[in-house]
Design an enzyme around this catalytic site. Sequence first.
Site, PDB file in Angstrom:
ATOM      1  N   LYS B  82      91.410  25.087   6.938  1.00  0.00           N
ATOM      2  CA  LYS B  82      90.548  25.055   7.185  1.00  0.00           C
ATOM      3  C   LYS B  82      89.363  24.461   7.180  1.00  0.00           C
ATOM      4  O   LYS B  82      89.270  23.959   5.999  1.00  0.00           O
ATOM      5  CB  LYS B  82      90.313  26.708   6.642  1.00  0.00           C
ATOM      6  N   SER B 157      87.744  34.698  10.103  1.00  0.00           N
ATOM      7  CA  SER B 157      86.607  33.532  10.510  1.00  0.00           C
ATOM      8  C   SER B 157      88.313  32.725  10.686  1.00  0.00           C
ATOM      9  O   SER B 157      87.862  31.291  11.407  1.00  0.00           O
ATOM     10  CB  SER B 157      85.610  33.464  10.296  1.00  0.00           C
ATOM     11  N   SER B 181      88.244  37.762   6.858  1.00  0.00           N
ATOM     12  CA  SER B 181      88.706  35.954   7.911  1.00  0.00           C
ATOM     13  C   SER B 181      90.251  36.073   7.611  1.00  0.00           C
ATOM     14  O   SER B 181      89.848  34.855   8.411  1.00  0.00           O
ATOM     15  CB  SER B 181      87.752  35.434   7.237  1.00  0.00           C
TER      16      SER B 181
END
Lengths: 61, 475
Positions: B82, B157, B181
């Site tokens: 990420k 997210s 997330s």
Amino acid sequence: MTEPLLTLEDLTHLADLLDLSLSTEQLKQLLPEVQRLRQHAARLRDLPLDPEEPALRFASP
Amino acid sequence: MTSDVLCFMPIGDLAAQVASRERSALEVTRAFLSRIEAINPRVNAYTLVMGEEAERQARRIDEAIAAGRSPGPLAGVPIAIKDLIDVTGVPTTAAAHRRFHYTPERDAPLVARLRAAGGVIIGKTNLHEFAYGVTNINPHFGPVRNPWDLALIPGGSSGGSAAAVAAGLCAGALGSDTGGSIRIPSSLCGTVGLKPTYGRIPRTGVVALAWTLDHLGPITRTVRDAALLLRVMAGADPGDPASVEDALPPLDQQLDDGLRGIRIGVPRRFFWEQTDPQVQGLAESALRVLVDRGATLVDRDLPHAEDLISAVAIIITVEATAYHERRLRRSLGAYGEDLQIRLLRGFFVPGTDYVLAQRARAFFTQEFTAALQGADVLVTPTTTVPARPIEEDPAAAPAVSLAMSTELTRFTAPINLTGFPALSVPCGFTRGGLPVGLQIIGKPFDEGTVLRAGHAYEQATEWHTRRPPLQPLTR
């Protein structure tokens, strides 16, 4: 517990105190969000939090 | 074997094939790079594909194996990171405006641990700007699209990580989880997502969202893969004072212990309410599977469950604004519109409300601890709804983004308050073909039981074997 309703005028005043230069449009967008957070806090004030309970004085995870 | 089969192979099998020289790390890496080239333009899961660097890493692993050195448990396995986690020599963007990018000189410790275990870092994944939102509609890098339906959000997210895993664009990925997330995009993309116990994986070298709620963890296609990545990444680091050195049990053995004797707590009130009927039905079916496999259901109650989200909302708001304050005052216009609203609102929360929320958090954690007495895990749907449409109208997007955060974090964010471990596993598909997740919550540092229950459920079902209907574009 009912939280007093925050007005656009209140928010404008608070923004000035915080030295934030925000447009009226920005403040209008923020108002419902700030009101929602105040309602959240009002809910938490109704919890039976004992100020003398050691575990509830303050906690980090 | 086609490269597509390779790209959906379990991590342990991939690593074993590379270690035994049945195939090379370079061959594996190139198979994934080729699939990324064909599929990623439609999904937009990556902010950066590290093609040449990934091939160099793969060659080094092949050389080590040829020289007789142990390549590690992730030998030649392509992992996506990420893009708020530091990887040496490439920008950490947090999927934000370029003004906020920086290029780290060293890997975050969890990335270094993956490399040391033989993992190949294949790229950085897209996310909701600064990880503060669940839609992954991003004004700087474009929206991530759900591989099951490109018109829908992947959840966030960590939407790029979940979309990449679901679409076979990496073997596993890293996510962060402050209000759900990791688990939300896992639910919406049909992947496995683990938020370990707070402190289990160090956050050194990671852009923060809310210090006391932030967790890191793996997103994978199977529970066994998640356990493998957790084992590699767990452990304290001096750069994160909240990280702990609590020994993990031998997860591999525990995974296969089955469900006999496991007591599953079902907190019906709040955590099973206001849920889409199809999601509700699939989660109920999952409970029946768990019982068929030997688990016992017990009713559990969290007396103040309705108030949990109030504490999360205040804590995340204030901590995120505190983290961004200097940048906000200098560069407000560089943030996307929904981020501006989310971050500015934090200035208007009194300090007394923040302390109140932290005290309430301790109160709620006691209620969760009580609910887990007499139960080994708690089970809920991961989200109230399946994936929602991508809002294409920029004028409407900020309001939609804020509303979706409230809707999608309802069952996940409370677990960030407690710091307890929680896993999302696929538990079925809607009539429209969209995946749905089941959340399994455990006691602190008892990831073993959470993963054991998730693995047993996975073995009893076939949801994790389904693939999104994505075909490479023909030229």
